[in-house]
Structure formats: C-alpha cells, structure tokens
Design a protein around this motif. Sequence first.
Motif, PDB file in Angstrom:
ATOM      1  N   UNK A 115     -41.965 -39.681 -44.408  1.00  0.00           N
ATOM      2  CA  UNK A 115     -41.186 -38.781 -45.003  1.00  0.00           C
ATOM      3  C   UNK A 115     -39.965 -38.895 -45.188  1.00  0.00           C
ATOM      4  N   UNK A 116     -39.714 -39.483 -46.628  1.00  0.00           N
ATOM      5  CA  UNK A 116     -38.690 -39.656 -46.945  1.00  0.00           C
ATOM      6  C   UNK A 116     -37.477 -39.386 -48.366  1.00  0.00           C
ATOM      7  N   UNK A 117     -36.448 -38.958 -47.581  1.00  0.00           N
ATOM      8  CA  UNK A 117     -35.781 -37.741 -48.506  1.00  0.00           C
ATOM      9  C   UNK A 117     -34.169 -38.240 -49.515  1.00  0.00           C
ATOM     10  N   UNK A 118     -34.606 -38.766 -50.707  1.00  0.00           N
ATOM     11  CA  UNK A 118     -33.615 -39.458 -51.338  1.00  0.00           C
ATOM     12  C   UNK A 118     -32.491 -38.860 -52.304  1.00  0.00           C
ATOM     13  N   UNK A 119     -31.596 -39.241 -52.342  1.00  0.00           N
ATOM     14  CA  UNK A 119     -30.217 -38.593 -52.512  1.00  0.00           C
ATOM     15  C   UNK A 119     -29.923 -39.019 -54.729  1.00  0.00           C
ATOM     16  N   UNK A 120     -28.935 -38.233 -55.315  1.00  0.00           N
ATOM     17  CA  UNK A 120     -29.065 -37.833 -56.181  1.00  0.00           C
ATOM     18  C   UNK A 120     -29.575 -39.745 -57.173  1.00  0.00           C
ATOM     19  N   UNK A 121     -29.023 -40.369 -56.467  1.00  0.00           N
ATOM     20  CA  UNK A 121     -28.656 -42.188 -56.981  1.00  0.00           C
ATOM     21  C   UNK A 121     -30.364 -42.818 -56.532  1.00  0.00           C
ATOM     22  N   UNK A 122     -31.207 -41.808 -56.467  1.00  0.00           N
ATOM     23  CA  UNK A 122     -32.422 -42.750 -55.586  1.00  0.00           C
ATOM     24  C   UNK A 122     -32.514 -44.029 -55.091  1.00  0.00           C
ATOM     25  N   UNK A 123     -31.590 -43.458 -53.682  1.00  0.00           N
ATOM     26  CA  UNK A 123     -31.453 -44.146 -52.417  1.00  0.00           C
ATOM     27  C   UNK A 123     -31.732 -43.410 -51.666  1.00  0.00           C
ATOM     28  N   UNK A 124     -32.263 -43.826 -50.692  1.00  0.00           N
ATOM     29  CA  UNK A 124     -32.924 -43.334 -49.598  1.00  0.00           C
ATOM     30  C   UNK A 124     -31.371 -42.562 -48.246  1.00  0.00           C
ATOM     31  N   UNK A 125     -31.080 -41.263 -48.547  1.00  0.00           N
ATOM     32  CA  UNK A 125     -30.526 -40.171 -47.798  1.00  0.00           C
ATOM     33  C   UNK A 125     -31.096 -40.768 -46.142  1.00  0.00           C
ATOM     34  N   UNK A 126     -32.294 -40.147 -46.323  1.00  0.00           N
ATOM     35  CA  UNK A 126     -33.100 -39.765 -44.775  1.00  0.00           C
ATOM     36  C   UNK A 126     -34.356 -40.157 -44.703  1.00  0.00           C
ATOM     37  N   UNK A 127     -34.920 -39.937 -43.059  1.00  0.00           N
ATOM     38  CA  UNK A 127     -36.244 -40.507 -42.746  1.00  0.00           C
ATOM     39  C   UNK A 127     -36.309 -39.822 -41.713  1.00  0.00           C
ATOM     40  N   UNK A 128     -37.904 -39.402 -41.338  1.00  0.00           N
ATOM     41  CA  UNK A 128     -38.218 -39.529 -40.247  1.00  0.00           C
ATOM     42  C   UNK A 128     -39.853 -39.609 -40.526  1.00  0.00           C
ATOM     43  N   UNK A 129     -40.681 -40.700 -39.197  1.00  0.00           N
ATOM     44  CA  UNK A 129     -41.430 -40.941 -38.708  1.00  0.00           C
ATOM     45  C   UNK A 129     -42.599 -40.245 -37.893  1.00  0.00           C
TER      46      UNK A 129
END
Length: 134
Positions: A115-129
């Motif tokens: 699961x990957x979350x992106x910020x407003x600039x389309x850059x990875x904000x957080x991820x979990x696997x």
Amino acid sequence: MKKLKVAAGMTLVAAALSGCVAPSQPMDNRNSELTQGNVQMNLQVGQTTKADVLEAFGSPNITTRDGAGREVWTYQRQAQVAQSSSQSGYWTVLLAGSSSRSSGFESSSRMTTLIIKFDDNDVVHDFRSRTSNF
C-alpha cells in the motif's frame, strides 16, 4: 467461383478487423516481482515518484484516496510455491538389513500486499508492505 470470392472477401475483412484490435498484453515480469526486497530497493519516502512506482511494479490493483485526500495505490500478488522431496536410507546389523524410503510433496501460497500513499506532488508519502504465507 462466387463462393471463393465471398470466402476471400470474408478473410480480408477478418484480417482488417484483427489489425484494429489491440493484442492482449501478457503479464509483465515486474507485475509478478512484488517482493519485500524489491519494495525496499525501489521505494523511498519523499523521493520515489508515481512514474518510478509504475516502472518498478506496473499498474496497481486498486487506487483510492485516504481520509486526508492522498491518492493510495494497492498492489496484491499471490504466488504458489511447490516443493517435492524424497529421502532414502539403509542400515544393517550383522546379517539383518532394512531399507526405508519416503517421499513428499509440499505446496504453499504466498500473498504480498503493498500500500503506497502519494503526496500532492505525486511523490511517495508513506508505504506499507506485508507478506503472508499459508
């Protein structure tokens, strides 16, 4: 002769139509290589872009938004692992002997979720696997 012309015409139409239909794309290797190691090597918070994620893992299974409005991509991959084994042994005591042989087959499944979350600039904000074996 008329039947031959009709058959040739139908073949030509079928060939033209098949040229218009996009061929189905086979599953890409990157889509099946979702492992903990690849996740750690390819994702860095604050640096990895959506384009980088697409290049490394292919298209996500699910795209949503979280409570803060961030875009969330979810990947799920399942793999079947099969293994066979055999053992044999032999022992003797003076004139008596015995032999034994055993074989087995083991099958298991592995499910990997990313699961990957992106910020407003389309850059990875957080991820979990997570990987589950069953």
